[in-house]
Design an enzyme around this catalytic site. Sequence first.
Site, PDB file in Angstrom:
ATOM      1  N   HIS A 261      67.283  49.986  37.897  1.00 24.77           N
ATOM      2  CA  HIS A 261      66.149  50.482  38.678  1.00 24.77           C
ATOM      3  C   HIS A 261      66.208  49.848  40.064  1.00 24.77           C
ATOM      4  O   HIS A 261      66.598  48.700  40.208  1.00 24.77           O
ATOM      5  CB  HIS A 261      64.818  50.098  37.994  1.00 24.77           C
ATOM      6  N   ASP A 315      63.129  55.863  31.392  1.00 20.00           N
ATOM      7  CA  ASP A 315      63.817  57.012  30.782  1.00 20.00           C
ATOM      8  C   ASP A 315      64.545  56.663  29.498  1.00 20.00           C
ATOM      9  O   ASP A 315      65.066  57.568  28.832  1.00 20.00           O
ATOM     10  CB  ASP A 315      64.804  57.614  31.793  1.00 20.00           C
TER      11      ASP A 315
END
Length: 378
Positions: A261, A315
């Site tokens: 991320h 996700d």
Amino acid sequence: MTVCEYRPGLEGIPVAQSSISYVDGQKGILEYRGIRIEELASHSTFLETSYLLIWGELPTKEELEAFEYEIRHRRRIKYRIRDMMKCFPETGHPMDALQASAAALGLFYSKRALDNPDYIREAVVRLLAKIPTMVAAFKQMRKGNDSVQPNDDLDYSANFLYMLNERKPDPLAARIFDICLTLHAEHTMNASTFSAMVTASTLTDPYAVVASAVGTLAGPLHGGANEEVITMLEEIGSVENVRSYLEDCVQRKSKIMGFGHRVYKVKDPRATILQNLAEQLFEKFGHDEYYEIAVELEKAVEEKLGQKGIYANVDFYSGLVYRKLGIPTDLFTPIFAIARVAGWLAHWKEQLEENRIFRPTQIYTGVHSVDYLPIEKR
Ligand code: SDX
């Protein structure tokens, strides 16, 4: 005007001031209007959270009932949009169908009265109400079915699952789905929100803004990763294969879907909540053999790449929740879009309060004063 240094992907460059949400990537903290995501996941609903994000405060009972009432009675879509969807190829990706349908809303509603709070509220209600109907409609139509009309007796999430599966969902399934929407609603300056803001900054209509953002979210580096995670778990196939798969990815320098991320350098707090939701579903509806593979992969990635700040993101576990809810894999990202419409609209509304068109600069690396060469001499 001073020119800042070039930062690929605008990493670390503030492009707006916002009070909508906050992320601490080192501590794994996410807040919506100052409220921790864990609190909202436990106590709120997606529509209440959407109201909080867009208007800045938790609604009173009356405000929430009015908001829910408006949305409940605006879920239907124009028959012309349904007829348009019937012409879409059944093999088309549902994110492309959603982007086309969201843009088509602008054909009916695009009037731009951006300085009118009633217009803003109308657009918010229409988009939150109609996007789920369009996602469910394409899923039905690509099978040759007519779309399932919204059921006004059901709340937001239960109605979506009803339109998708043609039957009323189990209450736990509907509640867990609603929590997933809350978790995916907003996340500061992510790519699709930034895309929405750039589009909004030209003062176009909110339907074009959402269509831009849907296109951005579809990419596998962003919202499209949730679908890729399931493909990856299928490819790994067993717990025994996890480490060799990871080693191969590292050797090939290929990205492991659902990990890493730009901001979080620890496990995404949303991944932790989603993992718990998956376990709740497994307890009630039976296990999913991919879960063991996912847990082993998360452990192996943490061992191998944790020191680089690469951990599970939102996700990674969301797809396991949606699979257990009987949702087709290629609808995972459209569901992310259903939720993120709230965040996109919150930033759209906030930006309109003090708008300036986005027009950054560049560092020119080309040549100058080149003569035009006639084609016969090239
Ligand atoms: C979402 O921004 C948001 O808030 C997004 C989101 C939201 O709510 O809106 O949180 C939702 O999009 C989550 C992310 C979903 N995408 C994926 O899971 C795809 C896989 N992840 C990567 O593509 C990546 O981690 C990104 C895109 C998420 C972040 O990319 P960055 O910040 O540009 O990081 P990078 O590609 O520059 O990588 C930095 C280093 C590199 O190693 P070096 O070349 O420096 O040695 O970390 C490595 C990368 O190779 N790396 C990974 C990795 N992610 C980063 N290595 C293996 N697997 C990964 N997943």
